[in-house]
Design a protein around this motif. Structure first.
Motif, short mmCIF file in Angstrom:
data_model
loop_
_atom_site.label_atom_id
_atom_site.label_comp_id
_atom_site.label_asym_id
_atom_site.label_seq_id
_atom_site.Cartn_x
_atom_site.Cartn_y
_atom_site.Cartn_z
N GLY A 1 40.85 42.23 55.74
CA GLY A 1 40.17 43.49 55.99
C GLY A 1 40.55 44.62 55.06
O GLY A 1 40.13 45.76 55.30
N GLN A 2 41.32 44.36 54.02
CA GLN A 2 41.74 45.40 53.08
C GLN A 2 41.32 45.02 51.67
O GLN A 2 41.42 43.85 51.27
N ARG A 3 40.86 46.02 50.94
CA ARG A 3 40.46 45.79 49.55
C ARG A 3 41.68 45.79 48.66
O ARG A 3 42.51 46.70 48.71
N LEU A 4 41.78 44.75 47.81
CA LEU A 4 42.92 44.61 46.91
C LEU A 4 42.64 45.33 45.60
O LEU A 4 41.60 45.11 44.97
N GLU A 5 43.55 46.19 45.21
CA GLU A 5 43.38 46.93 43.96
C GLU A 5 43.73 46.09 42.74
O GLU A 5 43.19 46.33 41.66
N ALA A 6 44.62 45.12 42.90
CA ALA A 6 45.03 44.26 41.78
C ALA A 6 45.02 42.81 42.26
O ALA A 6 45.64 42.47 43.26
N HIS A 7 44.28 41.98 41.52
CA HIS A 7 44.21 40.55 41.82
C HIS A 7 43.73 39.83 40.56
O HIS A 7 42.92 40.37 39.80
N PRO A 8 44.23 38.61 40.30
CA PRO A 8 43.80 37.89 39.08
C PRO A 8 42.30 37.65 39.01
O PRO A 8 41.74 37.54 37.90
N LEU A 9 41.61 37.57 40.15
CA LEU A 9 40.18 37.32 40.13
C LEU A 9 39.38 38.52 39.62
O LEU A 9 38.27 38.35 39.10
N LEU A 10 39.91 39.71 39.76
CA LEU A 10 39.17 40.90 39.37
C LEU A 10 38.90 40.95 37.87
O LEU A 10 37.83 41.39 37.44
N ALA A 11 39.84 40.49 37.07
CA ALA A 11 39.64 40.52 35.62
C ALA A 11 38.53 39.57 35.20
O ALA A 11 37.76 39.87 34.28
N VAL A 12 38.44 38.41 35.87
CA VAL A 12 37.41 37.43 35.50
C VAL A 12 36.04 37.85 36.02
O VAL A 12 35.03 37.67 35.33
N LEU A 13 35.99 38.41 37.23
CA LEU A 13 34.71 38.73 37.86
C LEU A 13 34.16 40.09 37.46
O LEU A 13 32.98 40.37 37.71
#
Length: 411
Positions: A78-90
């Motif tokens: 239920g919380q938005r992640l500010e840093a995650h490895p998937l964010l750079a790819v997506l």
């Protein structure tokens, strides 16, 4: 022998004449087209069919652009992640060749045309290092003897097939995103196929208008040989050559021309005004827009009054087409990435689309007209926090008084 030669000559000449007259009396199609059954059965590519029509191509491009500009979010518990490895790819660089926007654009366009697409990802710890999007060409689902999906197979043009099996933890390097038909599990519900008849009719009207322009407004015509014609085949050919040359020299000739020697020139079909080609083109264009989920107003098609203005059309396009497609893609990505990143949820950020702007304008209008609400209640209605105890007051119009109160200075 003379009798035989004369009888054979008459018989042969009569058969030749009858065959020649039949070929002249049978007009050919002026604008040949691929039949609907041919490309519906899979002989033509759905994207190529859409790309060959300006209305369908523009609709698919608008859907792709709308999806590509929306950022992707990663949520957990239920919380938005500010840093995650998937964010750079997506959101940034999908692979060595394509940006994340290009991958999202291609995925949305394939879903808007084929109704399915294939994603291929390179697995790393807690995410993906690269992600690619492919069309359906070359890919085939593999199932075991119980009909359960066991992986995918890609057939290369130069070389053997490449197999992408399901691993022990449920991960597969390839993921097919498909709008399945309820009655056929491996058959995609292609929007272009649904709007295919309208695309074919729209192309036919465009080809008809193009033929009218190229032939200076003249309609298709045939040369008919009368029943009692005594012309020889050589004379008929000479008349046809003369007729063709005459039509080339005189570009303004539009009416049927009757030639000497029992040959008649007759036009076929109706004129463009009789067919109302422009109205038919707009009607089929609206059907194409409806099939692909794009308001016709956004393409400037005349005769559509579904929306009052462009703002309503853009909000409806974002709410009814873009958001459902993004939600479907996000759900497929979430299910695919569970073995790689357990517990994560992929979402699209809709805060910057046209529907969010329209909803925000409605909230502000409701807050401004909210009689009996305090300042803090109005601020919470539009998404702002309270300003303290001084914001709990209710403001009313000073000119409003009860009906039974007599105002001083009035009779």
């Amino acid at each position: 022998m003379a009798f035989w030669n004369g009888w054979a000559g008459k018989l042969f000449g009569r058969s030749v004449a009858r065959d020649y007259v039949a070929r002249l009396d049978r007009p050919n199609l002026f604008w040949p087209q691929t039949s609907w059954v041919d490309w519906l059965s899979g002989s033509q590519d759905a994207y190529e069919v859409a790309y060959g029509n300006p209305v369908a191509a523009r609709c698919a491009d608008m859907i792709g652009q709308a999806v590509a500009q929306l950022p992707v979010e990663v949520w957990r518990d239920g919380q938005r992640l500010e840093a995650h490895p998937l964010l750079a790819v997506l959101n940034q660089r999908a692979n060595g060749e394509d940006s994340a926007g290009q991958v999202k654009y291609g995925l949305a366009v394939l879903m808007a045309t084929y109704g399915q697409a294939y994603l291929r990802g390179v697995r790393v710890t807690a995410g993906l290092s690269e992600i690619y999007v492919h069309g359906r060409k070359g890919f085939e689902a593999r199932r075991d003897r119980h009909g359960v999906l066991s992986g995918y197979e890609f057939r290369r043009e130069n070389g053997g097939p490449v197999v992408f099996p399901n691993e022990a933890d449920g991960w597969c390097e390839v993921r097919r995103i498909i709008r399945q038909r309820p009655n056929l599990r491996d058959k995609a519900a292609s929007p272009v196929e649904m709007a295919g008849r309208s695309i074919e009719e729209n192309n036919a009207v465009r080809n008809y208008a193009k033929g009218q322009f190229e032939h200076q407004g003249r309609r298709p015509a045939v040369v008919v040989v009368d029943k009692d014609s005594t012309l020889e085949p050589d004379q008929i050919r000479e008349e046809r050559v003369r007729l063709s040359q005459q039509m080339k020299d005189d570009a303004t000739r539009r009416l049927p021309t009757f030639l000497a020697g029992t040959l008649s020139y007759q036009e076929l079909g109706a004129s463009s005004s009789d067919m109302q080609a422009m109205d038919l083109r707009n009607a089929t264009a609206r059907e194409i827009c409806f099939g692909l989920g794009v308001p016709p107003v956004l393409l400037g098609i005349a005769g559509d009054s579904t929306f009052n203005n462009q703002a309503e059309a853009r909000a409806g396009f974002a709410r009814d087409t873009v958001r459902p497609l993004c939600g479907f893609i996000a759900g497929e990505l979430t299910a695919w990435l569970q073995p790689v990143a357990p517990g994560v949820e992929i979402r699209f950020d809709y805060s910057a689309d046209a529907a969010s702007a329209a909803d925000e304008a409605v909230r502000w209008e409701r807050a401004a007209r909210g009689v009996g609400l305090s300042i803090n209640e109005k601020r919470r209605l539009v998404g702002f926090g309270p300003v303290g105890d001084e914001g709990d007051v209710v403001l009313v119009a000073g000119s409003e008084v009860p009906l039974g109160v007599k105002v001083e200075g009035t009779q």
